[in-house]
Scaffold this active site. Sequence first.
Site, short mmCIF file in Angstrom:
data_model
loop_
_atom_site.label_atom_id
_atom_site.label_comp_id
_atom_site.label_asym_id
_atom_site.label_seq_id
_atom_site.Cartn_x
_atom_site.Cartn_y
_atom_site.Cartn_z
CB SER A 215 -0.02 -8.13 -1.12
OG SER A 215 -0.86 -8.95 -0.32
CE LYS B 217 -4.47 -1.52 1.58
NZ LYS B 217 -4.32 -2.97 1.94
CD GLU C 50 -10.22 4.85 1.03
OE1 GLU C 50 -10.04 6.05 0.74
OE2 GLU C 50 -9.55 3.92 0.55
C1 LIG Z 1 -5.15 -3.94 1.56
C2 LIG Z 1 -4.41 -5.20 1.28
C3 LIG Z 1 -4.77 -6.05 0.21
C4 LIG Z 1 -5.97 -5.81 -0.66
O1 LIG Z 1 -5.95 -4.67 -1.42
P1 LIG Z 1 -5.70 -4.69 -3.00
O2 LIG Z 1 -6.01 -3.31 -3.42
O3 LIG Z 1 -6.61 -5.72 -3.58
O4 LIG Z 1 -4.28 -5.05 -3.21
C5 LIG Z 1 -3.99 -7.17 -0.03
N1 LIG Z 1 -2.93 -7.46 0.73
C6 LIG Z 1 -2.56 -6.69 1.78
C7 LIG Z 1 -1.38 -7.09 2.57
C8 LIG Z 1 -3.29 -5.55 2.09
O5 LIG Z 1 -2.91 -4.78 3.12
#
Ligand SMILES: *Cc1c(COP(=O)(O)O)cnc(C)c1O
Length: 400
Positions: A382, A93, A115
């Site tokens: 992610s 993010k 948000e």
């Molecule tokens: C917020 C988040 C997501 C989901 O958001 P996307 O916009 O779909 O990437 C996925 N993995 C993590 C670690 C997150 O914090």
Amino acid sequence: MREDKQLPDSHGYFEEFGGKFVPETLMPALGELETAYEEAKRDPSFWAEFDSLSRDYSGRPTPLYFAERLTKHCGGAQIFLKREDLLHTGAHKINNALGQGLLARRMKKRRIIAETGAGQHGVAAATICAKLGLDCIVYMGEEDVQRQALNVFRMKLLGAELRPVSSGTRTLKDAINEAIRDWVTNVRNTYYLLGSAVGPHPYPVMVRDFQSIIGKEAREQILAKCNRLPDYIIACVGGGSNAIGIFHPFVNDKNVKFIGVEAAGRGIKTGRHAASLVAGTVGVLHGTKSYVLQDDAGQILGTQSISAGLDYPGVGPEHSYYKSIGRATYVAVDDKEALKAFQLLCQTEGIVPALEPAHAISYASKMAGSLNKEQIIVVNLSGHGDKDMDIVVKALGVKL
Ligand SMILES: *Cc1c(COP(=O)(O)O)cnc(C)c1O
């Protein structure tokens, strides 16, 4: 996919998906944002600062790591992990927050609103605002404020003002509605820093571009390591930003297959899930036309997932487009399977994943077993699992 066409078109459409479904009062603000972004996009000094801070502040490039023991355990295709979990604030993010923070500063808007659901985007936005010296106001549903007390404290420590939202289900979708309302009122001095590849044009494109750094690096890294492109790229999909970020730089590589993994929550059949692409229908939510979880009357349905980051009833329009042309396949993994994959990655690799990418790990590890050893799967890891410890402790029924 036809390559002669530049998508989205000038109105922000990926064929039938996308667009700008907002109150009339916001149209000038979206126009201003689009112009500012187009100018920034063509300005090498903008990207030079983005790259430099991505490196020195966020911690890029992130490694592309061969998960040798996970691969052995699955007994098939080689599994590589793109380590976004190693970034500052623990997830991808920050890439988007940094890009949009720099854009806001360039537009001379010093009041930033954002948000947040579980607080991850709120923390990333507050972090970048502290770094760039911008004011930060974060809207968060009251329900989430209670559930995520630690992230609320974190945002405040970082200097953000927190505004609890008591309307609707008092969760993420209500926080977005409230942020949009604030933007309408304060549009002249305010920048809305949206947290995923959703919302009205130009947000889906802008967020994709900032997150594409993931796929650009992964492409170079897999070529350097294996001298060829992967067969599959697998990523979890909430709003869809980490997935589109790793997919997009491979979009013209026809032999690289994309798989997006949504949250099946308690199970698709129970109706308690967050799988917009797998189980939703086409509709409009938060300014964009895309797959949405809604009832026959168009009322947005409640969602459920063990991972807060996937718990959203819509999805970015580019994913809906990829689904419609068959460029990507979307599947869903439930809470139990995600929890198992979470533990599997801990034990085989010594990596604690966030619960969101644990969904992608689950699908990848099952798929790997059915492929041969020459094949390559890249999974976008992610985020890091530290934020999820409480949830995992409860889900496993452990007494501390
Ligand atoms: C917020 C988040 C997501 C989901 O958001 P996307 O916009 O779909 O990437 C996925 N993995 C993590 C670690 C997150 O914090």
